[in-house]
Design a protein around this motif. Structure first.
Motif, mmCIF file in Angstrom:
data_model
loop_
_atom_site.group_PDB
_atom_site.id
_atom_site.type_symbol
_atom_site.label_atom_id
_atom_site.label_comp_id
_atom_site.label_asym_id
_atom_site.label_seq_id
_atom_site.Cartn_x
_atom_site.Cartn_y
_atom_site.Cartn_z
ATOM 1 N N ARG A 110 -44.797 -1.305 34.317
ATOM 2 C CA ARG A 110 -44.689 -1.861 35.574
ATOM 3 C C ARG A 110 -44.065 -1.359 36.807
ATOM 4 O O ARG A 110 -44.232 -1.566 37.834
ATOM 5 N N TYR A 111 -43.015 -0.438 36.326
ATOM 6 C CA TYR A 111 -42.189 0.215 37.354
ATOM 7 C C TYR A 111 -43.314 1.050 38.168
ATOM 8 O O TYR A 111 -42.944 1.334 39.274
ATOM 9 N N PHE A 112 -44.003 1.864 37.254
ATOM 10 C CA PHE A 112 -44.845 2.841 37.765
ATOM 11 C C PHE A 112 -45.940 2.168 38.858
ATOM 12 O O PHE A 112 -46.074 2.516 39.845
ATOM 13 N N ILE A 113 -46.304 0.985 38.489
ATOM 14 C CA ILE A 113 -47.231 0.164 39.505
ATOM 15 C C ILE A 113 -46.446 -0.171 40.554
ATOM 16 O O ILE A 113 -46.991 0.084 41.991
ATOM 17 N N ALA A 114 -45.416 -0.650 40.439
ATOM 18 C CA ALA A 114 -44.449 -1.139 41.715
ATOM 19 C C ALA A 114 -44.066 0.095 42.359
ATOM 20 O O ALA A 114 -44.061 0.024 43.804
ATOM 21 N N ALA A 115 -44.134 1.273 41.794
ATOM 22 C CA ALA A 115 -43.638 2.571 42.738
ATOM 23 C C ALA A 115 -44.967 2.920 43.532
ATOM 24 O O ALA A 115 -44.829 3.179 44.666
ATOM 25 N N LEU A 116 -46.138 2.970 43.020
ATOM 26 C CA LEU A 116 -47.353 3.370 43.548
ATOM 27 C C LEU A 116 -47.696 2.400 44.655
ATOM 28 O O LEU A 116 -48.137 2.778 45.639
ATOM 29 N N THR A 117 -47.538 0.995 44.618
ATOM 30 C CA THR A 117 -47.560 0.131 45.625
ATOM 31 C C THR A 117 -46.570 0.122 46.603
ATOM 32 O O THR A 117 -46.714 -0.649 47.672
ATOM 33 N N GLY A 118 -45.503 0.740 46.498
ATOM 34 C CA GLY A 118 -44.502 0.763 47.451
ATOM 35 C C GLY A 118 -43.394 -0.453 47.226
ATOM 36 O O GLY A 118 -42.479 -0.420 47.834
ATOM 37 N N GLU A 119 -43.710 -1.325 46.440
ATOM 38 C CA GLU A 119 -43.056 -2.545 46.125
ATOM 39 C C GLU A 119 -41.514 -2.162 45.871
ATOM 40 O O GLU A 119 -40.571 -2.493 46.249
ATOM 41 N N ALA A 171 -43.648 19.317 33.552
ATOM 42 C CA ALA A 171 -43.304 18.665 34.984
ATOM 43 C C ALA A 171 -42.136 17.394 35.075
ATOM 44 O O ALA A 171 -41.648 17.460 36.001
ATOM 45 N N LEU A 172 -42.034 16.903 33.917
ATOM 46 C CA LEU A 172 -41.087 15.696 33.853
ATOM 47 C C LEU A 172 -39.742 16.388 33.980
ATOM 48 O O LEU A 172 -38.825 15.951 34.788
ATOM 49 N N PHE A 173 -39.523 17.629 33.452
ATOM 50 C CA PHE A 173 -38.245 18.262 33.267
ATOM 51 C C PHE A 173 -37.856 18.714 34.843
ATOM 52 O O PHE A 173 -36.801 18.399 35.444
ATOM 53 N N ALA A 174 -39.040 19.225 35.421
ATOM 54 C CA ALA A 174 -38.834 19.705 36.627
ATOM 55 C C ALA A 174 -38.513 18.759 37.811
ATOM 56 O O ALA A 174 -37.507 18.985 38.291
ATOM 57 N N LEU A 175 -38.949 17.586 37.590
ATOM 58 C CA LEU A 175 -38.915 16.466 38.367
ATOM 59 C C LEU A 175 -37.478 15.770 38.163
ATOM 60 O O LEU A 175 -36.718 15.381 39.143
ATOM 61 N N ALA A 299 -41.009 8.234 43.109
ATOM 62 C CA ALA A 299 -40.899 7.405 42.070
ATOM 63 C C ALA A 299 -42.195 7.492 41.318
ATOM 64 O O ALA A 299 -42.180 7.059 40.088
ATOM 65 N N THR A 300 -43.297 7.396 42.254
ATOM 66 C CA THR A 300 -44.629 7.312 41.453
ATOM 67 C C THR A 300 -44.784 8.398 40.327
ATOM 68 O O THR A 300 -45.294 8.040 39.289
ATOM 69 N N LEU A 301 -44.668 9.409 40.832
ATOM 70 C CA LEU A 301 -44.568 10.916 39.892
ATOM 71 C C LEU A 301 -43.704 10.518 38.590
ATOM 72 O O LEU A 301 -44.176 10.758 37.551
ATOM 73 N N PHE A 302 -42.520 10.293 39.016
ATOM 74 C CA PHE A 302 -41.735 10.159 37.985
ATOM 75 C C PHE A 302 -42.017 8.923 36.699
ATOM 76 O O PHE A 302 -42.022 9.314 35.960
ATOM 77 N N PHE A 303 -42.348 7.801 37.432
ATOM 78 C CA PHE A 303 -42.672 6.640 36.170
ATOM 79 C C PHE A 303 -43.846 7.147 35.547
ATOM 80 O O PHE A 303 -44.089 6.740 34.487
ATOM 81 N N LEU A 304 -44.778 7.976 36.471
ATOM 82 C CA LEU A 304 -46.053 8.383 35.401
ATOM 83 C C LEU A 304 -45.732 9.276 34.275
ATOM 84 O O LEU A 304 -46.132 8.913 33.260
#
Ligand code: PHE
Length: 432
Positions: A110-119, A171-175, A299-304
């Protein structure tokens, strides 16, 4: 049918790290450290990791590889009295873990979607989390996460698990490192670093701290007598158990410790409470993103990435009891994955409505009270199997010489540490 094996050595390490690294590192570790005094938790954690964490991985993989079975088969073949029932117990623990974990991973989705939409960048993070965490909506996300896991497990070990991890984990670690740098440079971050790095010795010695540190370490490494036994059973003789154990423990701990560097400075910078509990990360992280340029992107990348890290963990959970159903009940993989996924949802769904069921029942029973016992049971099984035979097994495929102290360490030190921490906890509860 011959048992499936890992496609390659790197594939195995990727899958092991994939199982280990997950919400345990980024969500639970800061939560536990935050409630138990920061550095006062970190230090026992690291001590236990060095003393028994790496060894614990070698124990479960050696047991799995030498018996070619998941926990039920492994404990039985090793000759452990009551092996069948103890195997069943660690399977039940696994169901309980997936049941609560799927709720948290649903929040991530849900956070991923909220990040993606800018919410997410516009909301008040505390209110957003409160509205989501224990709600009917959360139950829907939980269901989606379980079904995604079912789909991956139905496809089988190699195809499903190995591939994604090789790109997603680094990728997660780098972020995480980028985010930690942002967090550490926030105003007042210094207070958070002090909390995370300078221990209050009286807290560091408390029985509860040791018990939670022990359970957190096992949970984070996926060492509870179930997942890593199954993963070990897919190993070939040429696979390097000790080196993979070092790599997995190192990677897992690096992620958890870095998550602490991300969360605690931010907690103090924003005037939050480090002991806020399971919501800590979910409230703190969006605040960090809100303070970053490119916040929506990060945020989008992180939650993904976190979603993928979580899925490679849930896959390794469901795999445990799917494997049991395949070998013990002769079920077909697809059917087992679907039916057991539904069962997990039935057990997990109430956690979306009751924080008490979520934390005090599912989380604490499975990870704190019984989790470390699962690791102990696997160790006892390997000891029963025979420490000399086990030593021969752990050496197969190993690039470096396995020191002979591995034997007394597995036979005495490792089980003794677990037992002592349980006893110390009971002593603490009795008011000692
Ligand atoms: N180690 C995983 C994490 O840290 C959770 C897990 C526990 C996975 C037990 C499998 C078995 O998120």
């Amino acid at each position: 049918m011959a048992r499936e094996t890992w496609g390659s050595r790197v594939g195995f390490v990727a899958a092991a790290v994939g199982s280990a690294v997950g919400l345990g590192n980024i969500w639970m570790f800061p939560w536990r450290a935050g409630t138990l005094g920061g550095a006062a938790f970190l230090i026992p954690y690291l001590i236990l990791l060095f003393a028994i964490g790496v060894i614990a991985l070698t124990v479960e993989w050696t047991l799995g590889r030498s018996t070619k079975g998941g926990p039920i088969v492994a404990f039985q073949k090793a000759g452990l009295p009551g092996g069948k029932y103890l195997g069943l117990l660690v399977n039940i623990v696994m169901v309980m873990i997936f049941a609560f974990y799927s709720l948290v991973l649903g929040w991530i989705l849900r956070y991923f979607i909220a990040a993606l939409t800018g919410e997410l960048l516009k909301t008040h993070p505390g209110a957003f989390f409160e509205g989501l965490a224990f709600s009917k909506e959360a139950m829907i996300w939980q269901f989606v996460v379980i079904m995604l896991t079912v789909a991956i497990v139905a496809l089988g070990v190699q195809k499903g698990i190995e591939k994604a991890n090789k790109i997603m984990m680094p990728a997660l670690f780098a972020l995480l490192i980028i985010l930690a740098v942002r967090s550490v440079t926030l105003p007042n971050a210094y207070e958070g670093l002090k909390f995370y790095l300078l221990p209050d010795i009286s807290k560091a010695l408390a029985p509860k701290t040791w018990m939670i540190a022990l359970s957190q370490m096992f949970f984070s490494l996926s060492v509870l007598g179930n997942t890593m036994v199954v993963y070990g059973s897919y190993l070939k003789e040429k696979d390097d158990i000790p080196l993979s154990a070092v790599a997995t423990a190192f990677g897992d701990t690096a992620v958890a410790v870095t998550a602490g560097f991300l969360i605690f400075p931010a907690v103090f910078a924003f005037g939050l409470e480090p002991g806020a509990g399971p919501g800590l990360v979910f409230v703190t992280l969006p605040m960090v993103f809100q303070k970053m340029s490119g916040g929506t992107f990060f945020a989008t990348l992180f939650f993904l990435l976190l979603l993928f890290a979580g899925l490679s963990s849930t896959v390794s959970m469901l795999e445990v009891y799917v494997d049991s159903a395949i070998t013990k009940l002769n079920m077909d993989r697809k059917k087992a994955a679907i039916l057991l996924g539904l069962l997990t949802f039935i057990i997990g769904a109430p956690s979306a409505l009751s924080p008490y069921y979520f934390e005090s029942i599912l989380i604490n029973i499975s990870t704190v009270y019984i989790g470390p016992l699962g690791a102990l049971i696997a160790a006892l099984a390997l000891i029963k199997f025979g420490i000399e035979k086990a030593y021969e097994e752990v050496k197969k495929g190993a690039l470096f010489e396995v020191p002979t102290f591995w034997k007394p360490w597995v036979k005495y030190v490792y089980p003794a540490v677990i037992v002592l921490i349980y006893l110390y906890t009971i002593y603490g509860m009795l008011g000692g």
